[in-house]
Design an enzyme around this catalytic site. Structure first.
Site, PDB file in Angstrom:
ATOM      1  N   GLN A 257      -8.442 -16.641  -5.829  1.00 36.17           N
ATOM      2  CA  GLN A 257      -9.527 -17.254  -5.785  1.00 36.17           C
ATOM      3  C   GLN A 257     -10.648 -17.424  -4.723  1.00 36.17           C
ATOM      4  OE1 GLN A 257      -9.932 -20.110  -8.410  1.00 36.17           O
ATOM      5  NE2 GLN A 257     -11.983 -20.635  -7.545  1.00 36.17           N
TER       6      GLN A 257
ATOM      7  N   LYS B  82      -7.111 -24.939 -13.291  1.00 32.13           N
ATOM      8  CA  LYS B  82      -5.959 -23.617 -13.411  1.00 32.13           C
ATOM      9  C   LYS B  82      -5.099 -23.712 -13.823  1.00 32.13           C
ATOM     10  CE  LYS B  82     -10.581 -21.027 -12.130  1.00 32.13           C
ATOM     11  NZ  LYS B  82     -11.259 -19.695 -10.484  1.00 32.13           N
TER      12      LYS B  82
ATOM     13  N   ASP C 204      -9.656 -12.016 -13.702  1.00 33.79           N
ATOM     14  CA  ASP C 204     -10.892 -12.603 -14.020  1.00 33.79           C
ATOM     15  C   ASP C 204     -12.079 -11.289 -14.264  1.00 33.79           C
ATOM     16  OD1 ASP C 204     -11.666 -15.114 -12.323  1.00 33.79           O
ATOM     17  OD2 ASP C 204     -10.098 -13.965 -10.247  1.00 33.79           O
TER      18      ASP C 204
END
Ligand code: GUN
Length: 286
Positions: free
Chosen positions: A97, A53, A120
């Protein structure tokens, strides 16, 4: 024999679009796009994802802010950090995460992220927006799958779409996105009785169950579009998907490989969401 859908190529084209827009924002509005990535503990797979990322941020010209926290970080400390990031104007998107260590309540952390920075699209507010079809952010993996289907030139409208898997991250939102494109959608899961028969009816088959080679060629309709979201290890420890590629490619019209299919798309869609977040926060509506 199926045509292979090249996820790396489609992902690169999404990243090019994002990089161009980010450069325009910098030059015309003096805006720098920023993504904060939070990782807690030493999960090796998470470490790889987070590094990827960060690398993608560099590629598209975003700033990235990494917060690597100790395994013993308390929930309160993590929530405090999320609140700081919610208020930090340099940060347009926040990604924590998953999975988190077991002493931390993932739901509480997701709920603490400002929906405007929830790139997300895991926050219940954003999940609700997806349900009613007025979303700002699409969850990265399902959105990437839609882009891959689009790359085949397949019109989803009226097609039989089967999603195998009902996770909050992939299966459920995937079904919604296919439905919004007027697909006729069936969701299958571990209690589904006639899985083979249902899969055989699928013009578009999306598999996200996390079980190596679970869908075999005899479950695939001739000419179907087969999208494999799985990232598994086979009996020899080799990376493979939820679809038994060698048998499925003999029947499918189009199929994604693992690796090199859905995986690269998830990150490029995250970049796209972060750009969207930055524009929205700046009041840019185009
Ligand atoms: N862990 C595995 N996939 C994801 C993802 O898409 N987002 C986050 N936050 N964690 C993950």
């Amino acid at each position: 024999m199926a045509q292979i859908i090249n996820g790396k190529e489609v992902s690169a084209s999404v990243k090019r679009e994002v990089a161009e827009e980010a450069a325009k924002l910098r030059e015309e509005k003096g805006l720098k796009v920023g993504l904060a990535v939070v990782i807690v503990g030493n999960n090796q797979a998470s470490r790889v994802y987070v590094n990827n990322k960060k690398k993608a941020c560099e590629e598209v010209g975003f700033q990235s802010f990494e917060y690597a926290l100790d395994e013993n970080t308390t929930q309160e400390q993590l929530l405090d950090l999320v609140n700081v990031l919610n208020r930090d104007d340099r940060v347009n998107g926040i990604l924590v995460q998953l999975p988190l260590p077991s002493h931390i309540d993932e739901k509480a952390v997701i709920n603490a992220i400002s929906p405007e920075k929830d790139v997300d699209a895991f926050h219940p507010t954003n999940v609700g927006h997806i349900m009613i079809g007025d979303h700002s952010f699409l969850p990265c993996t399902p959105a990437g799958v839609m882009r891959l289907i689009e790359s085949t030139g397949t019109d989803i409208s009226g097609k039989q779409c089967v999603v195998v898997g009902r996770s909050n991250i992939v299966g459920k939102p995937q079904a919604m996105l296919l439905l919004q494109q007027n697909g006729t959608v069936t969701i299958c899961h571990s209690k589904t009785k006639n899985l083979k028969e249902i899969c055989l009816g699928a013009d578009i088959l999306v598999v996200a169950v996390g079980r190596a080679k679970f869908i075999t060629g005899d479950m695939v309709k001739e000419g179907a579009v087969v999208i494999d979201v799985g990232m598994d290890r086979d009996e020899n420890g080799k990376l493979c998907g939820d679809v038994y590629f060698e048998s499925a490619e003999k029947r499918a019209g189009y199929i994604t490989p693992v690796p090199g299919g859905v995986g690269p798309m998830t990150i490029s869609m995250l970049m796209k969401n972060t750009l969207t977040a930055a524009k929205q926060q700046a009041g840019i509506t185009d």
